[in-house]
Motif scaffolding. Structure first.
Motif, PDB file in Angstrom:
ATOM      1  N   PHE A   1      38.557  52.264  38.724  1.00 35.86           N
ATOM      2  CA  PHE A   1      38.715  51.037  37.946  1.00 35.86           C
ATOM      3  C   PHE A   1      38.690  49.792  38.827  1.00 35.86           C
ATOM      4  CE2 PHE A   1      41.581  48.014  35.595  1.00 35.86           C
ATOM      5  CZ  PHE A   1      40.642  47.678  34.635  1.00 35.86           C
ATOM      6  N   GLU A   2      39.319  49.843  39.990  1.00 35.92           N
ATOM      7  CA  GLU A   2      39.287  48.690  40.896  1.00 35.92           C
ATOM      8  C   GLU A   2      37.857  48.396  41.338  1.00 35.92           C
ATOM      9  OE1 GLU A   2      41.704  46.561  41.636  1.00 35.92           O
ATOM     10  OE2 GLU A   2      42.913  47.687  40.198  1.00 35.92           O
ATOM     11  N   GLY A   3      37.076  49.450  41.462  1.00 36.21           N
ATOM     12  CA  GLY A   3      35.665  49.275  41.807  1.00 36.21           C
ATOM     13  C   GLY A   3      34.894  48.593  40.697  1.00 36.21           C
ATOM     14  N   VAL A   4      35.255  48.889  39.435  1.00 34.24           N
ATOM     15  CA  VAL A   4      34.635  48.229  38.292  1.00 34.24           C
ATOM     16  C   VAL A   4      34.902  46.729  38.362  1.00 34.24           C
ATOM     17  CG1 VAL A   4      34.678  47.956  35.784  1.00 34.24           C
ATOM     18  CG2 VAL A   4      34.764  50.245  36.788  1.00 34.24           C
ATOM     19  N   ILE A   5      36.156  46.360  38.601  1.00 32.77           N
ATOM     20  CA  ILE A   5      36.528  44.945  38.687  1.00 32.77           C
ATOM     21  C   ILE A   5      35.752  44.258  39.810  1.00 32.77           C
ATOM     22  CG2 ILE A   5      38.417  43.338  39.160  1.00 32.77           C
ATOM     23  CD1 ILE A   5      40.322  45.386  37.914  1.00 32.77           C
TER      24      ILE A   5
END
Length: 427
Positions: free
Chosen positions: A186-190
């Motif tokens: 998820f942090e990679g998505v952001i």
């Protein structure tokens, strides 16, 4: 041939294409390559079908200087041409990305702006390293706005698309649990989606954003060129837009005007709100904003409402990820109807998080009041706590046929690869 001369040839043509099945007379055919095809091999066929010229990168297919242009890399040439064309035009470029709702938002912005301006938008889902250039090459001399959708499933992809489109304005719909495998969680998505913010802030461009989204609000707190909207009358956003659900459809109240959309699901409220925000920002009269949004109806398996025999079907089978799946289920639980069935398919491209995220969806459904929750796909099949589950479509098809569902409301949702729309033939 240098890019200036190629651009002049483009201006004299009827446009570009990468598919011989869609060639129009006087088109320029770009002979792209893929894992299972080589566009160079279609050189003569493209010319036979009326192409003005063919751009190739294998000299063995060269015919003559009038009809074939040899370049080092066809794809890179297409991208360079699109960027050059973008900088020769006067159109204002608004780019958008996000985990959910990109296409619906793009269409709403397009419909709101086109009432007052000559506007184009990304067609279908042409939002990748090929689609964005093709979209930019749709810009004409009299185009005033171009709404360019950007999709991504890994880091640096949005950054690259920004280098081609060079947007003047931008908007991120949200950060959700989509393409976790490619982005690395998820942090990679952001991080990946925020590459649009990075481009815009680095180039002193304006960003539209949802003030109610804490992640976006905090990311943009120190940037000076923003314009925000909120669904709360008590927020400090630049614009407040009240939304509600009337007869299942989202209604927006803005400046004493009621705008009734053809969209269901409260998750579409922000999509409608940003379209109103952007159109209002560019001084589109309110009655034209209202007309544009009310004229838009979803198609192509995106939250479509289909009346089939005695059943009402909500077909949301264009794509799915944990964020959009939970939103759809929450909305369906609040939808009026005595007999309610849910048929959901696997959510793909979640990597190591797949089992956990699917199990979480199953756990969530237990708190809802559905007659049945039925799943399709190997990942859902291996989750605990469900009875109606099927690994393959044939098993599901047989089961659904035997149920003989009537006078019910049915939600169908799953990733594109699951092809959940096949259920329409059975229901």
């Amino acid at each position: 041939m240098n890019i200036e001369k190629l651009h002049q040839l483009f201006l004299e043509s009827s446009g570009v294409t990468t598919d011989t099945r869609n060639i129009k007379n006087n088109n320029i055919f770009f002979a792209l390559k893929g894992e299972n095809f080589n566009g160079n091999t279609f050189t003569q066929e493209a010319l036979n079908q009326g192409a003005k010229a063919v751009i190739i990168d294998e000299e063995s297919y060269y015919l003559n200087e009038e009809t074939t242009i040899v370049v080092e890399d066809v794809l890179k040439t297409l991208q360079k041409l699109a960027n050059y064309h973008r900088n020769q035009c006067n159109a204002t470029i608004i780019s958008l990305t996000g985990s959910n709702g990109k296409t619906t938002t793009k269409e709403l912005i397009f419909h709101a702006l086109k009432e007052n301006y000559n506007t184009i938008a990304t067609q279908g889902n042409l939002n990748n390293h090929i689609g964005v250039p093709l979209s930019l090459l749709q810009i004409k001399e009299d185009t005033q706005f171009a709404i360019i959708e950007m999709g991504a499933n890994h880091q640096k992809e949005i950054e690259f698309l920004c280098s081609i489109a060079e947007p003047d304005y931008g908007y991120i719909t949200n950060f959700g649990k989509a393409h976790l495998e490619g982005f690395g969680g998820f942090e990679g998505v952001i991080k990946g989606k925020s590459e649009l913010y990075t481009y815009l802030t680095s180039n002193n461009k304006t960003i539209f954003y949802n003030y109610d989204d804490k992640i976006q609000r905090e990311k943009l707190s120190s940037y000076h060129k923003t314009f925000s909207f909120s669904l709360s009358n008590e927020s400090e956003a630049d614009i407040q837009i009240e939304t509600s659900i009337e007869n299942e459809f989202i209604q927006a109240n803005f400046q004493d005007s009621k705008i009734t959309s053809n969209l269901i699901g409260f998750y579409n409220s922000t999509n409608i709100a940003v379209a109103i925000t952007i159109a209002n920002y560019f001084n589109v009269p309110l009655d034209q904003i209202k007309q544009g949004i009310e004229n838009y109806a979803p198609t192509n398996n995106r939250s479509q409402i289909i009346q089939q025999n005695s059943n009402k079907i909500i077909l949301d089978a264009y794509n799915a990820n944990p964020t959009s799946m939970q939103a759809a289920l929450n909305n369906f639980d609040k939808t009026a109807g005595k007999e309610k069935y849910v048929i959901i398919g696997d959510m793909l491209e979640l990597g190591n998080e797949a089992s956990k995220e699917h199990q979480e969806i199953i756990n969530i459904t237990k708190g809802f009041h559905f007659n049945k929750t039925i799943t399709l796909g190997k990942i859902f099949y291996n989750c605990d706590g469900q009875t109606e589950k099927f690994e393959d479509f044939e098993g599901l098809k047989k089961y659904i046929s035997q149920l003989n569902i009537k006078n019910s409301i049915i939600l169908i949702k799953g990733s594109r690869g699951m092809k959940m729309e096949r259920l329409l033939e059975i229901l």
